[in-house]
Design an enzyme around this catalytic site. Structure first.
Site, mmCIF file in Angstrom:
data_model
loop_
_atom_site.group_PDB
_atom_site.id
_atom_site.type_symbol
_atom_site.label_atom_id
_atom_site.label_comp_id
_atom_site.label_asym_id
_atom_site.label_seq_id
_atom_site.Cartn_x
_atom_site.Cartn_y
_atom_site.Cartn_z
ATOM 1 N N ASP A 31 -8.237 -1.645 5.466
ATOM 2 C CA ASP A 31 -8.471 -0.145 5.173
ATOM 3 C C ASP A 31 -9.150 0.844 6.502
ATOM 4 O O ASP A 31 -9.548 0.667 7.388
ATOM 5 C CB ASP A 31 -9.696 0.166 4.681
ATOM 6 C CG ASP A 31 -9.705 -0.421 2.970
ATOM 7 O OD1 ASP A 31 -8.654 -0.341 2.222
ATOM 8 O OD2 ASP A 31 -10.547 -0.134 2.245
ATOM 9 N N GLU A 43 -7.618 3.751 7.309
ATOM 10 C CA GLU A 43 -7.532 5.322 7.100
ATOM 11 C C GLU A 43 -8.177 5.920 8.081
ATOM 12 O O GLU A 43 -7.832 6.468 8.777
ATOM 13 C CB GLU A 43 -8.038 5.194 5.725
ATOM 14 C CG GLU A 43 -7.257 4.677 4.763
ATOM 15 C CD GLU A 43 -7.532 4.690 3.459
ATOM 16 O OE1 GLU A 43 -6.707 6.504 2.224
ATOM 17 O OE2 GLU A 43 -8.626 4.260 2.953
ATOM 18 N N ASN A 76 -14.599 -3.736 4.173
ATOM 19 C CA ASN A 76 -13.712 -3.197 4.125
ATOM 20 C C ASN A 76 -13.209 -4.819 5.004
ATOM 21 O O ASN A 76 -12.052 -4.968 6.045
ATOM 22 C CB ASN A 76 -13.289 -2.466 5.551
ATOM 23 C CG ASN A 76 -13.784 -1.822 4.378
ATOM 24 O OD1 ASN A 76 -12.803 -0.896 3.472
ATOM 25 N ND2 ASN A 76 -13.488 -0.079 4.574
ATOM 26 N N VAL A 115 -4.179 -12.069 1.888
ATOM 27 C CA VAL A 115 -4.622 -13.447 3.210
ATOM 28 C C VAL A 115 -5.280 -13.433 1.709
ATOM 29 O O VAL A 115 -6.624 -12.791 0.953
ATOM 30 C CB VAL A 115 -5.111 -12.472 3.840
ATOM 31 C CG1 VAL A 115 -6.056 -13.354 4.534
ATOM 32 C CG2 VAL A 115 -4.504 -11.715 5.157
ATOM 33 N N ARG A 147 1.004 -1.408 0.292
ATOM 34 C CA ARG A 147 0.023 -0.119 -0.262
ATOM 35 C C ARG A 147 1.046 1.195 -0.197
ATOM 36 O O ARG A 147 1.565 1.455 0.962
ATOM 37 C CB ARG A 147 -1.050 0.129 0.855
ATOM 38 C CG ARG A 147 -1.915 -1.212 1.151
ATOM 39 C CD ARG A 147 -2.610 -0.738 2.519
ATOM 40 N NE ARG A 147 -4.111 0.015 1.034
ATOM 41 C CZ ARG A 147 -5.256 0.438 1.218
ATOM 42 N NH1 ARG A 147 -5.808 0.370 2.619
ATOM 43 N NH2 ARG A 147 -6.189 1.045 0.534
ATOM 44 N N ASP A 150 -14.089 2.800 9.572
ATOM 45 C CA ASP A 150 -14.784 2.563 8.297
ATOM 46 C C ASP A 150 -15.477 0.910 8.421
ATOM 47 O O ASP A 150 -14.511 0.933 8.200
ATOM 48 C CB ASP A 150 -13.612 2.549 7.136
ATOM 49 C CG ASP A 150 -14.633 3.025 6.234
ATOM 50 O OD1 ASP A 150 -15.730 2.500 5.689
ATOM 51 O OD2 ASP A 150 -13.321 2.607 4.738
#
Length: 338
Positions: free
Chosen positions: A250, A252, A236, A122, A67, A231
């Site tokens: 995720d 963020e 997700n 994964v 990422r 989130d």
């Protein structure tokens, strides 16, 4: 939706092979074809591939995920890219929250043009954002009602594990954004008010402004501070063939706040992908009351002020979508007056 900026994936394979060789202490690292989004997304660019090398005379292959920190654009007010790495690593090594194993963080931008981190891949499937999982895809087309129920219940269970984390013991206090006020709902409201101002840039956003005014007038009593994923939704989470959550993705929007922040977001996004799309409620999906009851049974925590936190979820969602629309207009994907 991606922006029109494409990475040279062929060149990136060589760069990653050289970088991994230095980390693995191997001279024969090779990187497979890179998959995943080949365009830089509006959040973190994601690169998926297999790396192969020799270790102690034995051939090794490992699926990896990179990422990359966005540099030309930011969806969020304070991206805090390194914080994501630190949270994922801490949860993966110190809790029972299902997480992808974290390998490395690279702050030097010389390799990929920005900082990045590397996780182990994964295996599993993620309910899609686009097209929405309630309109097409494996969860709608392949899953039986009981499998859908198992998936959502497993997702709620993973959320409960996050809310059981002792964030102080894991030294996650760096998530506190004290520049926006005291930890908790006041800090969250201040943050999203500033985010709204930054996003609007003088434009009138009357619905979001009215929601913020209502929230300010109806702030509930602060009960506790916990680790919030931010989130929280099944889109997700990654699920195995048995429809059980094997990874929470995720981070963020990770923060410190009342856990109801996450539960309200979970319930709001469940409504969004059904009522907001709109689409019929998927057969087998637990009801709102079912999900709240399972959350309470698993955590021993009585949900409270959920209407407030669902309204707050609506405001947060509106601000993020307004920022996304501005980015799409900036890159001429949407008209400026959209």
């Amino acid at each position: 939706m991606p922006i029109p900026e494409q990475r040279d994936l062929g060149a990136t394979r060589g760069v990653l092979a050289d970088w991994l060789a230095s980390r693995l202490g191997a001279s024969d690292v090779s990187v497979s074809e890179i998959t995943g989004p080949s365009f830089t997304g509006f959040s973190n660019e994601t690169l998926l591939f297999d790396a192969t090398w020799t270790e102690d005379g034995v051939p090794r292959t490992q699926g990896l995920v990179v990422r990359v920190e966005p540099t030309r654009h930011h969806l969020f007010l304070d991206p805090d890219f390194e914080f994501q790495y630190r949270v994922i690593k801490a949860l993966g090594e110190g809790t029972d929250v299902p997480m992808p194993p974290m390998r490395w963080y690279e702050p030097d931008a010389s390799a990929l043009g920005a900082a990045f981190f590397v996780m182990e891949k994964v295996e599993g499937r993620v309910p899609a954002d686009n097209p929405p999982y309630t309109q097409s895809g494996w969860l709608l087309d392949e899953a039986h009602p009981e499998e859908r129920r198992r998936l959502v219940e497993s997702g709620v269970d993973a959320l409960c594990r996050i809310h059981a984390v002792d964030w102080r013991a894991l030294d996650l206090g760096f998530l506190d954004k004290s520049q926006y006020g005291p930890t908790g709902i006041e800090q969250q409201l201040n943050y999203y008010e500033r985010y709204l101002e930054w996003t609007a840039r003088g434009r009138a956003l009357p619905v979001a402004e009215a929601a913020l005014e209502w929230l300010r007038a109806n702030v509930p009593e602060q009960r506790e501070i916990g680790l919030c994923w931010g989130d929280a939704r099944i889109n997700n989470q990654m699920f195995d063939d048995d429809y059980r959550c094997v990874a929470v993705l995720d981070w963020e929007m990770v923060t410190l706040a009342d856990p109801m922040l996450d539960l309200g977001w979970w319930l709001f996004l469940d409504r969004h992908f059904h009522e907001g799309i709109p689409a019929p409620r998927m057969e087998g999906f637990p009801t709102r009351d079912d999900m709240v009851a399972r959350y309470q049974a698993n955590t021993g925590r009585e949900p409270h002020d959920l209407f407030f936190y669902e309204v707050f979820a609506g405001l947060r969602f509106a601000v993020i979508m307004a920022r996304l629309s501005a980015l799409l207009a900036e890159f001429e994907i949407l008209p400026v007056d959209n």
